[in-house]
Write an enzyme that holds these catalytic residues in place. Structure first.
Site, short mmCIF file in Angstrom:
data_model
loop_
_atom_site.label_atom_id
_atom_site.label_comp_id
_atom_site.label_asym_id
_atom_site.label_seq_id
_atom_site.Cartn_x
_atom_site.Cartn_y
_atom_site.Cartn_z
CG ASN A 274 -1.74 1.22 1.40
OD1 ASN A 274 -1.84 2.03 0.47
ND2 ASN A 274 -2.37 1.35 2.55
CE LYS B 154 -0.12 3.13 4.69
NZ LYS B 154 0.07 3.19 6.14
CG HIS C 298 -5.63 1.69 5.36
ND1 HIS C 298 -5.15 2.66 6.20
CD2 HIS C 298 -4.63 0.80 5.19
CE1 HIS C 298 -3.91 2.36 6.53
NE2 HIS C 298 -3.56 1.24 5.93
CD GLU D 120 -2.72 5.33 6.86
OE1 GLU D 120 -2.74 5.41 5.62
OE2 GLU D 120 -1.80 4.75 7.49
CD GLU E 81 -3.30 -2.79 7.44
OE1 GLU E 81 -2.16 -2.94 6.96
OE2 GLU E 81 -4.03 -1.84 7.17
N GLY F 95 2.74 2.06 10.77
CA GLY F 95 3.66 3.17 10.58
C GLY F 95 4.37 3.60 11.86
CB SER G 283 5.63 -1.99 11.82
OG SER G 283 5.17 -0.67 12.09
P1 PGA Z 1 3.05 0.06 7.66
O1 PGA Z 1 1.58 0.27 7.06
O2 PGA Z 1 3.58 -1.20 7.05
O3 PGA Z 1 3.81 1.30 7.24
O4 PGA Z 1 2.90 -0.05 9.14
C1 PGA Z 1 0.70 -0.81 6.89
C2 PGA Z 1 -0.59 -0.32 6.29
O5 PGA Z 1 -1.01 0.81 6.61
O6 PGA Z 1 -1.22 -1.03 5.50
#
Ligand code: PGA
Length: 249
Positions: free
Chosen positions: A9, A11, A94, A96, A166, A172, A212
């Site tokens: 992803n 983003k 997601h 976010e 997640e 992140g 992560s």
């Molecule tokens: P990350 O993000 O690997 O940077 O933690 C995962 C995601 O948001 O799908």
């Protein structure tokens, strides 16, 4: 047997040149046959990426999709639009999108329904926040996200559903769920599917872990019985790291 999947992803990162460069670097490496590899670049580049991956096993997917068929929804994209440029899958829900764009379990059901009606495959994202885990409510929160956001849709076509657990506290942040924490939750998720839809569907559904994931922890996470791959954010922005994660399956 259920599919092993690694999805990147991107983003809101990378301009068109950087995106194409990353795509080419990923495409230049052999993709192991046992793994399905997906990337979700910025919407603006979906069309050219779909063209550039024609005939290649790498699959390009959207990061989001609107529930409506068409109309006055400034800035949004529809299922029809995605299909018209050969995009057959999208992330939905997601964290976010939930945190910054008011996506709720209730509004997600509409998106799920639209995707299903259009034969668009869904990577359905969900997971608890840190406060939920600290107060030992993580199973309850996840069960509710699944029940209201996904299971409540009538006549689900499970062939077109991938789940991505997640935990928000691991996205992140550099903090990863331990392989044991991931396995425990994935087994719980599979048991929820089993209760509502039966063992065959539960066994056939791929459940990805996200938060992560890095080359250094991917092997251990992916070796858990109920972890069928990963949804990768930060580490999907470097071809070398992403490919190392793909090869960790
Ligand atoms: P990350 O993000 O690997 O940077 O933690 C995962 C995601 O948001 O799908």
């Amino acid at each position: 047997m259920r599919q092993k999947i690694v999805a990147g992803n991107w983003k809101m990162n990378k301009d068109v040149h950087e995106s194409m460069e990353l795509l080419r670097a990923i495409q230049s490496a052999p993709i192991p046959e046992a793994v399905r590899v997906m990337i979700a670049p910025p919407t603006l580049f979906l069309d050219r990426m779909a063209e550039a991956t024609q005939g290649h096993p790498l699959q390009v997917v959207s990061q989001n999709m609107n529930a409506a068929a068409s109309g006055a929804f400034t800035g949004e994209i529809s299922a029809e639009m995605l299909k018209s440029i050969s995009i057959q899958a999208t992330l939905l829900g997601h964290s976010e999108r939930r945190a910054y764009y008011n996506e709720t379990n209730e509004s997600l059901t509409k998106k799920v329904k639209t995707a299903q009606e259009n034969g668009i495959e869904i990577i359905f994202c969900f997971g608890e926040e840190l406060a939920d885990r600290k107060s030992n409510k993580h199973f309850e929160v996840v069960a509710e996200q699944l029940e209201t956001g996904l299971f409540s849709t009538e006549a689900l076509d499970w062939k077109n559903i991938i789940l991505a657990y997640e935990p928000v506290w691991a996205i992140g942040t550099g903090e990863t769920a331990s392989p044991q924490q991931a396995q425990e939750m994935h087994a719980f998720i599979r048991s929820q599917i089993q209760k509502r839809f039966g063992g065959a569907i539960a066994e056939a559904t791929s459940i990805l872990y996200g938060g992560s994931v890095k080359p250094s922890n991917a092997v251990e996470l992916f070796s858990q019985a109920d972890v069928d791959g990963g949804l990768i954010g930060g580490a999907s922005l470097q071809a070398e790291d992403f490919l190392a994660i793909v090869n960790a399956i």
